[in-house]
Enzyme design. Sequence first.
Site, short mmCIF file in Angstrom:
data_model
loop_
_atom_site.label_atom_id
_atom_site.label_comp_id
_atom_site.label_asym_id
_atom_site.label_seq_id
_atom_site.Cartn_x
_atom_site.Cartn_y
_atom_site.Cartn_z
N GLY A 131 0.81 -1.21 0.00
CA GLY A 131 0.00 0.00 0.00
C GLY A 131 0.85 1.26 0.00
O GLY A 131 2.00 1.25 -0.40
N SER A 132 0.26 2.31 0.51
CA SER A 132 0.87 3.63 0.43
C SER A 132 1.82 3.90 1.59
O SER A 132 1.98 3.10 2.50
CB SER A 132 -0.23 4.69 0.43
OG SER A 132 -0.77 4.79 1.73
N SER A 133 2.39 5.09 1.56
CA SER A 133 3.29 5.52 2.64
C SER A 133 2.53 5.76 3.94
O SER A 133 3.15 5.97 4.98
CB SER A 133 4.04 6.78 2.22
OG SER A 133 3.12 7.81 1.92
#
Length: 143
Positions: free
Chosen positions: A62-64
Amino acid sequence: MVELHGRTVVPGTAEGEALVSQATISGWGGIDPARGVIIERRHPLYGQSFAGKVLVFPGAKGSSGWAGFFQSTRLLGTAPLAMIYVTTTTKAALGAVVTRVPAVTALDRDPLTVIRTGDRVRVDAGDGRGLVTVRPAHPAHPQ
């Protein structure tokens, strides 16, 4: 009893019951930090809590925002006791650091094949040791 040797990501020592995920874990939208529960509907551990357990997983996806959600588990008291992961990414490493729990990676054996949910696991990541000791929950557990 089995010993695994790896690399320390976050120093410290913790011992507890293992929760093993064969699938990567999404932080943003994949966990409920208030309960320490995996809420990603298609995840094999959907509905299970990692709070107070040694979380063993392949890595982060997923994202940061992953690290921020795991930091929230620390702030809310629902963090895992320790983290053992296979693939090091900036998300996984930063997540371990902000969660402030002992964390290890780069083990000499694949922890996903050695450790099973329910096993008693001790993570000794002090002094750069990266030592993981596994006591199987069931005596017949093949190592």
